[in-house]
Design a protein around this motif. Structure first.
Motif, PDB file in Angstrom:
ATOM      1  N   ARG A 175     -16.376  10.215  48.062  1.00 31.72           N
ATOM      2  CA  ARG A 175     -15.284   9.965  47.481  1.00 31.72           C
ATOM      3  C   ARG A 175     -15.187   8.832  46.690  1.00 31.72           C
ATOM      4  O   ARG A 175     -14.708   8.606  45.714  1.00 31.72           O
ATOM      5  CB  ARG A 175     -14.025   9.785  48.508  1.00 31.72           C
ATOM      6  CG  ARG A 175     -12.609  10.076  48.324  1.00 31.72           C
ATOM      7  CD  ARG A 175     -11.613  10.037  49.585  1.00 31.72           C
ATOM      8  NE  ARG A 175     -12.063  11.128  50.597  1.00 31.72           N
ATOM      9  CZ  ARG A 175     -12.346  10.843  51.676  1.00 31.72           C
ATOM     10  NH1 ARG A 175     -11.975   9.232  52.164  1.00 31.72           N
ATOM     11  NH2 ARG A 175     -12.771  11.329  52.546  1.00 31.72           N
ATOM     12  N   LYS A 176     -16.014   7.572  47.406  1.00 31.23           N
ATOM     13  CA  LYS A 176     -16.214   6.333  46.529  1.00 31.23           C
ATOM     14  C   LYS A 176     -17.101   6.574  45.386  1.00 31.23           C
ATOM     15  O   LYS A 176     -16.913   5.689  44.476  1.00 31.23           O
ATOM     16  CB  LYS A 176     -16.695   5.558  47.718  1.00 31.23           C
ATOM     17  CG  LYS A 176     -15.825   4.939  48.975  1.00 31.23           C
ATOM     18  CD  LYS A 176     -16.740   4.191  49.966  1.00 31.23           C
ATOM     19  CE  LYS A 176     -15.907   3.574  51.094  1.00 31.23           C
ATOM     20  NZ  LYS A 176     -16.726   3.123  52.102  1.00 31.23           N
ATOM     21  N   LEU A 177     -17.730   7.377  45.264  1.00 29.75           N
ATOM     22  CA  LEU A 177     -18.992   7.746  44.146  1.00 29.75           C
ATOM     23  C   LEU A 177     -18.127   8.638  43.153  1.00 29.75           C
ATOM     24  O   LEU A 177     -18.655   8.909  42.101  1.00 29.75           O
ATOM     25  CB  LEU A 177     -20.163   8.353  44.790  1.00 29.75           C
ATOM     26  CG  LEU A 177     -20.931   7.293  45.557  1.00 29.75           C
ATOM     27  CD1 LEU A 177     -22.163   7.928  45.854  1.00 29.75           C
ATOM     28  CD2 LEU A 177     -21.467   6.151  44.762  1.00 29.75           C
ATOM     29  N   GLY A 178     -17.091   9.239  43.608  1.00 31.40           N
ATOM     30  CA  GLY A 178     -16.516  10.540  42.466  1.00 31.40           C
ATOM     31  C   GLY A 178     -17.195  11.591  42.967  1.00 31.40           C
ATOM     32  O   GLY A 178     -17.485  12.368  41.723  1.00 31.40           O
ATOM     33  N   LEU A 179     -17.874  11.731  43.889  1.00 35.54           N
ATOM     34  CA  LEU A 179     -18.641  13.198  44.192  1.00 35.54           C
ATOM     35  C   LEU A 179     -18.279  13.918  44.970  1.00 35.54           C
ATOM     36  O   LEU A 179     -17.276  13.425  45.981  1.00 35.54           O
ATOM     37  CB  LEU A 179     -20.215  12.860  44.358  1.00 35.54           C
ATOM     38  CG  LEU A 179     -20.943  12.411  43.255  1.00 35.54           C
ATOM     39  CD1 LEU A 179     -22.563  11.937  43.725  1.00 35.54           C
ATOM     40  CD2 LEU A 179     -21.229  13.030  42.008  1.00 35.54           C
ATOM     41  N   SER A 180     -18.609  15.318  45.172  1.00 35.44           N
ATOM     42  CA  SER A 180     -18.201  16.131  46.297  1.00 35.44           C
ATOM     43  C   SER A 180     -19.168  15.672  47.579  1.00 35.44           C
ATOM     44  O   SER A 180     -20.367  14.978  47.305  1.00 35.44           O
ATOM     45  CB  SER A 180     -18.483  17.529  45.951  1.00 35.44           C
ATOM     46  OG  SER A 180     -19.788  17.851  45.780  1.00 35.44           O
ATOM     47  N   GLN A 181     -18.878  16.255  48.867  1.00 33.34           N
ATOM     48  CA  GLN A 181     -19.736  15.778  50.016  1.00 33.34           C
ATOM     49  C   GLN A 181     -20.948  16.557  49.883  1.00 33.34           C
ATOM     50  O   GLN A 181     -21.917  15.844  50.340  1.00 33.34           O
ATOM     51  CB  GLN A 181     -18.821  16.501  51.198  1.00 33.34           C
ATOM     52  CG  GLN A 181     -19.472  16.112  52.493  1.00 33.34           C
ATOM     53  CD  GLN A 181     -20.326  17.625  52.895  1.00 33.34           C
ATOM     54  OE1 GLN A 181     -19.831  18.636  52.614  1.00 33.34           O
ATOM     55  NE2 GLN A 181     -21.298  17.143  53.371  1.00 33.34           N
TER      56      GLN A 181
END
Lengths: 151, 151
Positions: B27-33
């Motif tokens: 979430r902090k990186l703008g990526l999915s899990q």
DNA sequence: CTTGAAAAGAACTGCCT
DNA sequence: AGGCAGTTCTTTTCAAG
């Protein structure tokens, strides 16, 4: 809080590898998974376990040189200590700042890409810090981290 | 392997707190899990992330004194280096052994319950190590660990 | 302290763009 | 490379002995 023998064994296991699940740890300790989990919680809340941090291989990231520096300050008032600490913590290549008692005032752990890069850091960053006097350097050859008193 | 900007941001986040799940990091990186998880796996297999270790507050366990020692060997043959290393790594109070280049041959990090306990360790354990010459000591007052070049 | 269970969440896998 | 959906495993919390 006074950790018992089982707590010490738990700390020993976690110190080697903090990724192990409570179920695996419990098996090695002869405890159930919830009991192990409760012990970990208790150690965390007592402030004994303060966190989990990464082991990063800086060499694989291009930082092949590590140097331990002893720094002696020329002037040692309270203000100059704070000035020095504020300035030194802002240097990206500095990994650790330790205020010590003895022949030196601070011990630093510094990384650099190579020796040429380290010379740049030393001359332009470290030697220009406020109040710096004598500096002593030790270049890391090899390193071994041990469990210490937890063993 | 060449880490990109996202990998560096990931390392920065993990360095502060290695307990964060991949979903939060993502979430902090703008990526999915899964994407975040795959990056972590890649960094581990590339040998950049070598493990997760505990942060233990030794003071809460009764070890209030930490000392940095510089050790100079009297005789520096290949055999004496190995003898010294084997003996020093067996001392429970020794947390770190670093072979270095410079005015000293080794830098040690040693912990003890108090200064009286440290004197015992120094006299009965350290000074009796094979080949030990000069020893210099710095007592830890305060310490700050930084992200270093990961920042 | 134990066992057992249930719910939430994180880790992992395969397939798709 | 990344996203989505689904499965497996761990964590976390409960009840009961």
């Amino acid at each position: 809080m006074t950790p018992d023998a089982t707590d010490w064994a738990l700390l020993r296991l976690l110190d080697r590898d903090a990724t192990q699940p409570a179920s695996v740890l419990g098996r090695k300790l002869g405890l159930s998974q919830p009991a192990t989990w409760r012990r970990i919680q208790r150690l965390e809340q007592a402030g004994v376990l303060t966190g989990r941090r990464l082991e990063v291989d800086l060499e694989k990231l291009g930082f092949g040189v590590t140097v331990f520096l002893g720094v002696k300050l020329a002037t040692k008032g309270r203000v100059s200590l704070e000035d020095f600490e504020r300035a030194v913590t802002a240097i990206p290549e500095v990994q650790m700042v330790v205020h010590v008692l003895g022949l030196y005032d601070y011990r630093l752990r510094v990384v650099a890409r190579d020796l040429a890069d380290f010379e740049r850091v030393l001359r332009r960053r470290i030697m220009t810090l406020p109040g710096v006097g004598d500096v002593e350097a030790n270049v890391l050859l090899s390193e071994e981290r041990l469990a210490g008193p937890i063993e």
